[in-house]
Design a protein around this motif. Structure first.
Motif, PDB file in Angstrom:
ATOM      1  N   LEU A 115       8.546  26.770  -2.825  1.00  0.00           N
ATOM      2  CA  LEU A 115       9.248  27.933  -3.506  1.00  0.00           C
ATOM      3  C   LEU A 115       8.271  28.925  -4.283  1.00  0.00           C
ATOM      4  CD1 LEU A 115      11.515  29.487  -4.453  1.00  0.00           C
ATOM      5  CD2 LEU A 115      11.976  27.564  -6.282  1.00  0.00           C
ATOM      6  N   LEU A 116       7.008  27.986  -4.785  1.00  0.00           N
ATOM      7  CA  LEU A 116       6.171  28.639  -5.714  1.00  0.00           C
ATOM      8  C   LEU A 116       5.188  29.508  -4.786  1.00  0.00           C
ATOM      9  CD1 LEU A 116       4.419  28.972  -8.289  1.00  0.00           C
ATOM     10  CD2 LEU A 116       3.172  26.769  -7.501  1.00  0.00           C
ATOM     11  N   ALA A 117       5.038  29.105  -3.509  1.00  0.00           N
ATOM     12  CA  ALA A 117       4.130  29.722  -2.603  1.00  0.00           C
ATOM     13  C   ALA A 117       4.983  31.109  -2.028  1.00  0.00           C
ATOM     14  CB  ALA A 117       3.831  29.133  -1.328  1.00  0.00           C
ATOM     15  N   SER A 118       6.102  30.908  -2.129  1.00  0.00           N
ATOM     16  CA  SER A 118       6.858  32.227  -1.443  1.00  0.00           C
ATOM     17  C   SER A 118       7.015  33.315  -2.641  1.00  0.00           C
ATOM     18  CB  SER A 118       8.304  31.765  -1.307  1.00  0.00           C
ATOM     19  OG  SER A 118       9.110  31.397  -2.429  1.00  0.00           O
ATOM     20  N   VAL A 123      11.238  39.087   0.332  1.00  0.00           N
ATOM     21  CA  VAL A 123      10.691  37.502   1.061  1.00  0.00           C
ATOM     22  C   VAL A 123      11.409  36.643   0.490  1.00  0.00           C
ATOM     23  CG1 VAL A 123       8.444  36.341   0.294  1.00  0.00           C
ATOM     24  CG2 VAL A 123       8.112  38.702   0.775  1.00  0.00           C
ATOM     25  N   THR A 124      11.996  36.645  -0.659  1.00  0.00           N
ATOM     26  CA  THR A 124      12.749  35.306  -0.994  1.00  0.00           C
ATOM     27  C   THR A 124      14.069  35.039  -0.162  1.00  0.00           C
ATOM     28  OG1 THR A 124      12.209  36.048  -3.183  1.00  0.00           O
ATOM     29  CG2 THR A 124      14.039  34.394  -3.055  1.00  0.00           C
ATOM     30  N   VAL A 125      14.486  36.192   0.270  1.00  0.00           N
ATOM     31  CA  VAL A 125      15.813  36.137   1.214  1.00  0.00           C
ATOM     32  C   VAL A 125      15.436  35.465   2.279  1.00  0.00           C
ATOM     33  CG1 VAL A 125      17.247  37.390   2.625  1.00  0.00           C
ATOM     34  CG2 VAL A 125      17.233  37.806   0.183  1.00  0.00           C
ATOM     35  N   LYS A 168       6.044  29.945  10.020  1.00  0.00           N
ATOM     36  CA  LYS A 168       7.385  30.207  10.172  1.00  0.00           C
ATOM     37  C   LYS A 168       8.313  29.512   8.940  1.00  0.00           C
ATOM     38  CE  LYS A 168       7.118  29.957  15.246  1.00  0.00           C
ATOM     39  NZ  LYS A 168       7.425  29.371  16.352  1.00  0.00           N
ATOM     40  N   VAL A 169       7.619  29.706   7.645  1.00  0.00           N
ATOM     41  CA  VAL A 169       8.251  29.461   6.293  1.00  0.00           C
ATOM     42  C   VAL A 169       9.271  30.571   6.071  1.00  0.00           C
ATOM     43  CG1 VAL A 169       8.197  28.794   3.915  1.00  0.00           C
ATOM     44  CG2 VAL A 169       6.746  27.774   5.616  1.00  0.00           C
ATOM     45  N   LEU A 170       8.762  31.770   6.391  1.00  0.00           N
ATOM     46  CA  LEU A 170       9.326  32.913   6.312  1.00  0.00           C
ATOM     47  C   LEU A 170       9.639  33.488   7.612  1.00  0.00           C
ATOM     48  CD1 LEU A 170       7.121  34.866   3.707  1.00  0.00           C
ATOM     49  CD2 LEU A 170       9.079  33.448   3.340  1.00  0.00           C
TER      50      LEU A 170
END
Length: 335
Positions: free
Chosen positions: A100-103, A123-125, A333-335
């Motif tokens: 979450l912090l990295a995002s 990016v958050t979505v 593939k986190v985003l």
């Protein structure tokens, strides 16, 4: 020998060409290019018109105290932590803290391309969708995040107006009543138009109603959990304070000679007045911030240098690590 397929064209007939993509018209490309270059053109015109002030501000920034600039960058890093707390508090689901912090670090880099926080929200979505959060609940968390952030910023601004005597100087920055009439008319027209659309167009009303219902349900859930409510409102209150702290550190490095409450009040007042301007990079906020600092008693050269230094510390220095983190999250593939 197999018989030809009934769907195949007869032998000797011309093969139909694949449909080609529509080519954008030259006028459409020109319009998009003009919209992209408009903020840069405005910034260039401002720089040309104020060359002496800009030169003096850059000279002061080079000779600034590096320790205060480092402290300002530290406050910028704290904004990522505060944003992560608000994002987590706006959602009942537990999210991995490190990712979450990295995002949010990556979201800061994405904000350079789109105005009004749209890059960070996009990016958050994507991050929430990759964590298995449904699209309606992810979108509802964005709405709750924006609402609580604006409410907390207004609360901090009201507190500073109460404790700082500099609020009297803001009266000269407000437009006359006759200038507010067109803005009020436009705002009223927009609200009325949206209401008519939601009332008359059923395919539009249904998803909006479902989204509002989801947002209200999630808001009740997160406020029933003390840890979520603390993260939501604590992070929202801390965010404008650490942003103002970053501006105050840069001002101390450049000899701005304004008390911290006045610097914070100028920051919040300028951001509230111009934060909705659809300009990437905060150009409108920067111009309003210089104007407000000068109205509070600062000299134009150190005020300009402070705003330039603030933009360097909060935007340009974190841009490279933010872009690297964004690329790493996409590859993973986190985003």
């Amino acid at each position: 020998m197999s018989a030809p397929s009934p769907l195949a064209p007869p032998p000797g007939s011309p093969v139909p060409e694949a449909p080609s993509r529509p080519v954008p018209s030259p006028s459409g490309r020109s319009l998009r290019l003009a919209l992209c270059l408009a903020p840069l053109l405005l910034a260039g015109c401002w720089a040309v018109a104020d060359r002496p002030v800009l030169y003096e501000g850059a000279r002061r920034l080079v000779a600034a105290d590096p320790r205060w600039l480092l402290a300002g960058f530290g406050c910028t890093c704290l904004t990522w932590v505060a944003a992560s707390c608000v994002r987590q508090g706006a959602l009942p689901d537990r999210l991995p803290a490190g990712l979450l912090l990295a995002s949010q670090v990556a979201a800061g880099a994405a904000n350079h391309a789109l105005p009004g926080g749209l890059g960070a929200h996009a990016v958050t979505v994507r991050f929430l969708r990759a964590r298995g959060v449904p699209l309606d609940r992810a979108t509802a968390s964005i709405g709750l995040y924006s609402l609580v952030k604006a409410a907390a910023k207004t609360l901090v601004l009201l507190v500073l107006l109460t404790v700082s005597p500099a609020w009297r100087r803001l009266g000269g920055l407000l437009p006359d009543g006759t200038e507010l009439v067109p803005a009020a008319a436009v705002a009223g027209g927009l609200v009325t138009g949206v209401g008519v659309l939601l009332t008359a167009v059923r395919p539009l009303r249904r998803p909006v109603t479902a989204l509002v219902r989801t947002a209200l349900a999630d808001a009740r859930v997160v406020h029933a959990l003390p840890c979520r409510a603390l993260a939501l409102w604590g992070g929202a209150v801390a965010m404008p304070l650490v942003q103002a702290g970053s501006l105050g550190c840069v001002g101390a490095a450049l000899g701005l000679e304004l008390p911290w409450p006045e610097v914070a009040l100028a920051f919040l007042a300028a951001g509230t007045a111009m934060g909705g301007a659809p300009v990437p990079g905060g150009i409108a906020v920067d111009a309003a911030l210089v104007w407000t600092l000068v109205a509070f008693g600062a000299e134009p050269a150190p005020a300009t240098a402070t705003v330039i230094g603030y933009r360097v510390v909060t935007d340009w220095l974190p841009l490279l690590p933010g872009a690297l983190v964004l690329s790493a999250l996409i590859r993973a593939k986190v985003l």
